[in-house]
Design a protein around this motif. Structure first.
Motif, PDB file in Angstrom:
ATOM      1  N   ASN A 142       9.903   8.909  -9.941  1.00  0.00           N
ATOM      2  CA  ASN A 142      10.725   9.234 -11.105  1.00  0.00           C
ATOM      3  C   ASN A 142       9.842   9.998 -12.090  1.00  0.00           C
ATOM      4  O   ASN A 142       8.876   9.439 -12.624  1.00  0.00           O
ATOM      5  N   ILE A 143      10.149  11.272 -12.331  1.00  0.00           N
ATOM      6  CA  ILE A 143       9.292  12.089 -13.196  1.00  0.00           C
ATOM      7  C   ILE A 143       9.422  11.721 -14.667  1.00  0.00           C
ATOM      8  O   ILE A 143       8.594  12.113 -15.476  1.00  0.00           O
ATOM      9  N   ASN A 144      10.442  10.940 -15.013  1.00  0.00           N
ATOM     10  CA  ASN A 144      10.618  10.536 -16.414  1.00  0.00           C
ATOM     11  C   ASN A 144       9.735   9.360 -16.807  1.00  0.00           C
ATOM     12  O   ASN A 144       9.305   9.263 -17.955  1.00  0.00           O
ATOM     13  N   ASN A 145       9.457   8.454 -15.871  1.00  0.00           N
ATOM     14  CA  ASN A 145       8.676   7.274 -16.240  1.00  0.00           C
ATOM     15  C   ASN A 145       7.567   6.946 -15.235  1.00  0.00           C
ATOM     16  O   ASN A 145       6.907   5.927 -15.369  1.00  0.00           O
ATOM     17  N   SER A 146       7.376   7.758 -14.206  1.00  0.00           N
ATOM     18  CA  SER A 146       6.345   7.592 -13.179  1.00  0.00           C
ATOM     19  C   SER A 146       6.565   6.393 -12.252  1.00  0.00           C
ATOM     20  O   SER A 146       5.689   6.060 -11.463  1.00  0.00           O
ATOM     21  N   ASP A 147       7.704   5.711 -12.334  1.00  0.00           N
ATOM     22  CA  ASP A 147       8.009   4.657 -11.371  1.00  0.00           C
ATOM     23  C   ASP A 147       8.194   5.294 -10.001  1.00  0.00           C
ATOM     24  O   ASP A 147       8.599   6.448  -9.894  1.00  0.00           O
ATOM     25  N   TYR A 148       7.898   4.533  -8.973  1.00  0.00           N
ATOM     26  CA  TYR A 148       8.085   5.062  -7.626  1.00  0.00           C
ATOM     27  C   TYR A 148       8.734   4.024  -6.736  1.00  0.00           C
ATOM     28  O   TYR A 148       8.707   2.833  -7.010  1.00  0.00           O
ATOM     29  N   GLU A 149       9.318   4.540  -5.667  1.00  0.00           N
ATOM     30  CA  GLU A 149       9.973   3.706  -4.668  1.00  0.00           C
ATOM     31  C   GLU A 149       9.504   4.190  -3.299  1.00  0.00           C
ATOM     32  O   GLU A 149       9.380   5.395  -3.060  1.00  0.00           O
ATOM     33  N   ILE A 150       9.219   3.253  -2.392  1.00  0.00           N
ATOM     34  CA  ILE A 150       8.851   3.631  -1.023  1.00  0.00           C
ATOM     35  C   ILE A 150      10.133   3.982  -0.273  1.00  0.00           C
ATOM     36  O   ILE A 150      11.039   3.171  -0.166  1.00  0.00           O
ATOM     37  N   ILE A 151      10.211   5.206   0.207  1.00  0.00           N
ATOM     38  CA  ILE A 151      11.378   5.704   0.949  1.00  0.00           C
ATOM     39  C   ILE A 151      11.258   5.376   2.434  1.00  0.00           C
ATOM     40  O   ILE A 151      12.226   5.057   3.097  1.00  0.00           O
ATOM     41  N   SER A 152      10.031   5.488   2.978  1.00  0.00           N
ATOM     42  CA  SER A 152       9.794   5.154   4.383  1.00  0.00           C
ATOM     43  C   SER A 152       8.327   4.821   4.567  1.00  0.00           C
ATOM     44  O   SER A 152       7.482   5.168   3.738  1.00  0.00           O
ATOM     45  N   MET A 153       8.032   4.169   5.700  1.00  0.00           N
ATOM     46  CA  MET A 153       6.659   3.750   5.983  1.00  0.00           C
ATOM     47  C   MET A 153       6.358   3.932   7.465  1.00  0.00           C
ATOM     48  O   MET A 153       7.239   4.293   8.248  1.00  0.00           O
ATOM     49  N   SER A 170       0.857  -1.187   0.000  1.00  0.00           N
ATOM     50  CA  SER A 170       0.000   0.000   0.000  1.00  0.00           C
ATOM     51  C   SER A 170       0.894   1.237   0.000  1.00  0.00           C
ATOM     52  O   SER A 170       1.976   1.228   0.578  1.00  0.00           O
ATOM     53  N   ILE A 171       0.427   2.301  -0.645  1.00  0.00           N
ATOM     54  CA  ILE A 171       1.194   3.556  -0.600  1.00  0.00           C
ATOM     55  C   ILE A 171       0.729   4.459   0.544  1.00  0.00           C
ATOM     56  O   ILE A 171       1.343   5.474   0.810  1.00  0.00           O
ATOM     57  N   ASN A 172      -0.345   4.082   1.235  1.00  0.00           N
ATOM     58  CA  ASN A 172      -0.838   4.882   2.364  1.00  0.00           C
ATOM     59  C   ASN A 172       0.146   4.820   3.527  1.00  0.00           C
ATOM     60  O   ASN A 172       0.696   3.768   3.834  1.00  0.00           O
ATOM     61  N   GLY A 173       0.354   5.969   4.171  1.00  0.00           N
ATOM     62  CA  GLY A 173       1.262   6.044   5.313  1.00  0.00           C
ATOM     63  C   GLY A 173       2.716   5.928   4.901  1.00  0.00           C
ATOM     64  O   GLY A 173       3.545   5.456   5.678  1.00  0.00           O
ATOM     65  N   LYS A 174       3.032   6.386   3.695  1.00  0.00           N
ATOM     66  CA  LYS A 174       4.392   6.227   3.141  1.00  0.00           C
ATOM     67  C   LYS A 174       4.922   7.561   2.615  1.00  0.00           C
ATOM     68  O   LYS A 174       4.181   8.492   2.353  1.00  0.00           O
ATOM     69  N   ILE A 175       6.240   7.586   2.429  1.00  0.00           N
ATOM     70  CA  ILE A 175       6.882   8.650   1.666  1.00  0.00           C
ATOM     71  C   ILE A 175       7.464   7.978   0.438  1.00  0.00           C
ATOM     72  O   ILE A 175       8.156   6.955   0.534  1.00  0.00           O
ATOM     73  N   LEU A 176       7.147   8.552  -0.725  1.00  0.00           N
ATOM     74  CA  LEU A 176       7.548   7.971  -2.000  1.00  0.00           C
ATOM     75  C   LEU A 176       8.542   8.866  -2.718  1.00  0.00           C
ATOM     76  O   LEU A 176       8.485  10.093  -2.601  1.00  0.00           O
ATOM     77  N   LYS A 177       9.418   8.227  -3.488  1.00  0.00           N
ATOM     78  CA  LYS A 177      10.274   8.936  -4.440  1.00  0.00           C
ATOM     79  C   LYS A 177       9.751   8.560  -5.815  1.00  0.00           C
ATOM     80  O   LYS A 177       9.712   7.381  -6.172  1.00  0.00           O
TER      81      LYS A 177
END
Length: 187
Positions: A28-39, A19-26
């Motif tokens: 990528n503005i070039n391809n919209s991929d994301y990574e969870i930085i913290s939860m 889930s992306i709720n309760g997270k900080i995401l990074k």
């Protein structure tokens, strides 16, 4: 782009990696991929990426009490977990025995495998934005408390010299530019 997402009253999602709720995401503005930085976040309010030190400073509204300042180390093997809704210095609103059974709000984060906040505010100050002033000096703003909080980080990345300056208005946002602090006031 860094993006913070609250738990949206779906507390359990803050501890779910799918889930992306309760997270900080990074993102990528070039391809919209994301990574969870913290939860394990409840309601993030402010984010500041400290490029010099390669970490993120985050402010977050706790439940009744327990607003937090968190330091998020980057480039870790595991996703750093800040404990919500298992640990918090605050208490549930409209608490019930069942709610505390599901989400106990332990006062220690570390004892339950989570990262301790740098600072918890009890009672809540309705913390809002955070930014860096210089080298190791930061400022966080507040809504309810109508103040700015200046603090330094020592070499162990712990808060020292926390000083409150009342500004008598709800401060939603702060920006530091050219040796001046600009505040966005709600009232």
């Amino acid at each position: 782009i860094l993006l913070s997402i609250g738990e949206y009253r779906e507390r359990h999602n803050a501890q779910k990696k799918d889930s992306i709720n309760g997270k900080i995401l990074k993102i990528n503005i070039n391809n919209s991929d994301y990574e969870i930085i913290s939860m394990g976040h409840r309601n993030p309010q402010g984010l500041y990426f400290d490029k010099e030190n390669n970490f993120i400073m985050e402010t977050e509204h706790g439940p009744r009490g327990g607003d937090e300042i968190n330091l998020i180390e980057l480039n870790q093997n595991e996703i750093p977990n800040y404990g919500w809704p298992i640990s918090s210095a605050g208490e549930h609103y409209r608490s019930t025995e069942l709610k505390y059974k599901r989400y106990p709000l332990y006062k220690s984060h570390k004892e339950h495998g989570f990262i301790e906040p740098l600072k918890s505010f009890v009672p809540s100050i309705a913390i809002s934005e955070i930014t860096k002033i210089r080298e190791s000096l930061y400022v966080a703003s507040s809504l309810k408390d109508k103040s700015l909080y200046f603090f330094q980080l020592d070499k162990n990345k712990q808060i020292t010299d926390l000083n409150r300056i009342e500004v008598f208005e709800r401060v939603r946002d702060v920006i530091y530019r050219e040796n001046k602090i600009y505040m966005f006031l709600e009232d």
